[in-house]
Scaffold this active site. Structure first.
Site, short mmCIF file in Angstrom:
data_model
loop_
_atom_site.label_atom_id
_atom_site.label_comp_id
_atom_site.label_asym_id
_atom_site.label_seq_id
_atom_site.Cartn_x
_atom_site.Cartn_y
_atom_site.Cartn_z
N LEU A 72 -47.73 86.94 89.71
CA LEU A 72 -49.04 86.83 90.34
C LEU A 72 -48.92 85.92 91.56
O LEU A 72 -48.22 84.90 91.51
CB LEU A 72 -50.06 86.22 89.37
CG LEU A 72 -50.29 87.01 88.08
CD1 LEU A 72 -51.09 86.18 87.08
CD2 LEU A 72 -50.98 88.32 88.37
N SER A 108 -41.63 79.94 93.47
CA SER A 108 -42.17 80.44 92.21
C SER A 108 -42.01 79.45 91.07
O SER A 108 -41.07 78.66 91.05
CB SER A 108 -41.45 81.73 91.80
OG SER A 108 -41.73 82.77 92.70
N LEU A 119 -44.47 85.22 82.90
CA LEU A 119 -45.38 85.23 84.04
C LEU A 119 -44.81 84.34 85.14
O LEU A 119 -44.12 83.35 84.86
CB LEU A 119 -46.76 84.73 83.63
CG LEU A 119 -47.48 85.58 82.60
CD1 LEU A 119 -48.75 84.89 82.11
CD2 LEU A 119 -47.79 86.96 83.16
N GLU A 120 -45.11 84.72 86.35
CA GLU A 120 -44.63 83.98 87.52
C GLU A 120 -45.78 83.80 88.48
O GLU A 120 -46.55 84.74 88.73
CB GLU A 120 -43.52 84.79 88.20
CG GLU A 120 -43.02 84.25 89.51
CD GLU A 120 -42.01 85.18 90.18
OE1 GLU A 120 -41.61 84.88 91.32
OE2 GLU A 120 -41.63 86.22 89.58
N PHE A 121 -45.97 82.60 88.99
CA PHE A 121 -46.83 82.35 90.13
C PHE A 121 -45.89 82.21 91.32
O PHE A 121 -44.98 81.39 91.29
CB PHE A 121 -47.63 81.06 89.99
CG PHE A 121 -48.83 81.12 89.09
CD1 PHE A 121 -49.57 82.27 88.91
CD2 PHE A 121 -49.23 79.98 88.41
CE1 PHE A 121 -50.70 82.29 88.10
CE2 PHE A 121 -50.34 79.98 87.58
CZ PHE A 121 -51.07 81.15 87.42
#
Length: 126
Positions: A72, A108, A119-121
């Site tokens: 995301l 990230s 999940l990854e920002f």
């Protein structure tokens, strides 16, 4: 020909727990369905399969809860994402690290949803 990503699918094991997590931690808009919900992030959507939801057609090998990797985009500095995750008591598994994303090189951080989905920002504000 021009295409863009509209939606993809993850599998959850608990509707209430997953919905609360994605809304609180990832800023998802919950879009109710007959059974369960989808998760909307601006113009993109994660459709969710889970308990009691019969979906057709399915992938040859449907993903199980915890079997997806999703990135995301975080709008702002990655340090703000790290602070947000800490406030939500979500451990960072890796990062910040440089990664290549849809808009080029970004920073990230990686973490997991309650089922174990990675999940990854990613932030391009570097």
């Amino acid at each position: 020909m021009k295409t863009s990503l509209d939606h993809c699918v993850i599998h959850v094991s608990d509707w209430e727990r997953s919905g609360a997590f994605y809304e609180r931690v990832c800023g998802a808009e919950i879009v109710p369905d007959k059974v369960g919900f989808s998760l909307r992030f601006g113009e993109q959507q994660l459709n969710c399969h889970g308990p009691g939801k019969a979906a057709e057609p399915l992938a040859r090998l449907p993903v199980m809860p915890g079997g997806s990797d999703v990135c995301l985009r975080w709008h702002g500095p990655i340090d703000d994402a790290v602070a947000h995750l800490a406030e939500q008591n979500v451990p960072v598994e890796m990062g910040p690290v440089f990664r290549q994303g849809a808009f080029g090189r970004g920073l990230s951080v990686y973490f997991r949803d309650p089922d174990g989905t990675l999940l990854e920002f990613i932030s391009y504000d570097v």
